[in-house]
Write an enzyme that holds these catalytic residues in place. Sequence first.
Site, short mmCIF file in Angstrom:
data_model
loop_
_atom_site.label_atom_id
_atom_site.label_comp_id
_atom_site.label_asym_id
_atom_site.label_seq_id
_atom_site.Cartn_x
_atom_site.Cartn_y
_atom_site.Cartn_z
N CYS A 210 0.76 -1.05 -0.08
CA CYS A 210 0.08 -0.13 0.12
C CYS A 210 0.93 1.43 -0.04
O CYS A 210 0.63 2.29 -0.49
CB CYS A 210 -1.00 0.02 0.96
SG CYS A 210 -0.01 -0.18 2.80
N HIS A 237 1.73 5.42 9.43
CA HIS A 237 0.93 4.47 9.09
C HIS A 237 -0.01 3.83 10.27
O HIS A 237 0.23 3.73 11.25
CB HIS A 237 1.55 3.00 8.70
CG HIS A 237 0.97 2.22 7.76
ND1 HIS A 237 0.11 1.31 8.26
CD2 HIS A 237 1.43 1.82 6.16
CE1 HIS A 237 -0.27 0.69 6.87
NE2 HIS A 237 0.39 0.84 6.15
#
Length: 400
Positions: A210, A237
């Site tokens: 991602c 994150h």
Amino acid sequence: MPPSWIDIGRLSSEWITEKEDYKNSASDFLKDKLKDLLAVDHDYLKPKDVALFGFGRVGRLIAREIIAQAGKGQQLRLRAIITRSNSDKDIIKRAELLRVDSVHGFFPGTVIEDLENKALIVNGHTIKMLVADKPGHIDLEAHGIKDALLIDNTGIVRKREELSWHLNAKGVSKVLLTAPGKDDVPNIVHGVNHEEFDRDKENIYSAASCTTNAIVPILHVIENTLGIESGHIETIHAYTNDQNLLDNYHKKYRRGRSAALNMVITETGAAKACVKAIPSLEGKLTANAVRVPTPNGSLAILSLKVKKDTSKEAINDIIKHAALNGDLVEQIQYSYSNETVSSDIVGNTCASIFDGPSTIVSNTGKDIILYVWYDNEYGYSCQVVRLAKHISDVVRLKYY
């Protein structure tokens, strides 16, 4: 006209500036602009069967997206979900996890358990719930599934030799991994390097991570316009299932501490993965990550030294242009807002949401800091589906 994606905004803008060239004839204008689409046969798409290997968070979001785009079944057709068990209890539980998600909300459709036939019926489409404990230990042809693309969402095996085990399964012709691939497995960020591989010769692919999908489009644009001397990438994150809810043992440093209570410094392979997509960045980047107590929505901070003098306005104009024109319009969204926060980008289909107001350029004109938001779950899943369509050669014609 065959099934196509058409940017009405682009057509409208071009009509305003070019209509006199067509003597104000909208018909002549459209015939010229869309001539390449109009020349294609209506039956140019041959549908591709898809099997999901694993049904975790990314697997369920990929399922949602494939089903949402099913249409007449001319592109990807989700035919099977493969997990380690398909007991009635497990099928019911997996159906409920597909129906509703704590982050992404309710599935916009119907999910019905067909326990007698070991299947889910989703928006009228039957999806077989199959069992395999290892890659390759499944016979899809026995369920009428042939020449399928298998999307491995588990991340357990990442090397070419291990991923090739999937190809031993009857009915599987190609494999797509939703994690960074190792050794010579192509790591692909759709929109940047997906055209560099021959679909007729390669049958194992990786959709990278991602974070890689979020930063590579921006790095690609900056490298091609300003040039990159060096840089560091820090990702803020959201926590993931790889971390512990409460303190407990974990094989990696710090990840054993409670994800919901701590900011956790950890490693990321994003710098190495970027090089696989943009080889010119070899040896130029470092990267690290901080996991934070939010379930979804992440931020990449790119601190770069560029080769050409620039300014905040120039950089923002470069990214705006990339977001509106060319090959990265699906990957990059330019954000004008001074108020954007992480929850605002949850559910965004773009891989990179560039925060224009936050761009920083030093007095030297060569040291820059860029902020890139990304939905590390849904935005990434949309990239996986785009790549799956490309691999399967079922991409609709486009004008945008």
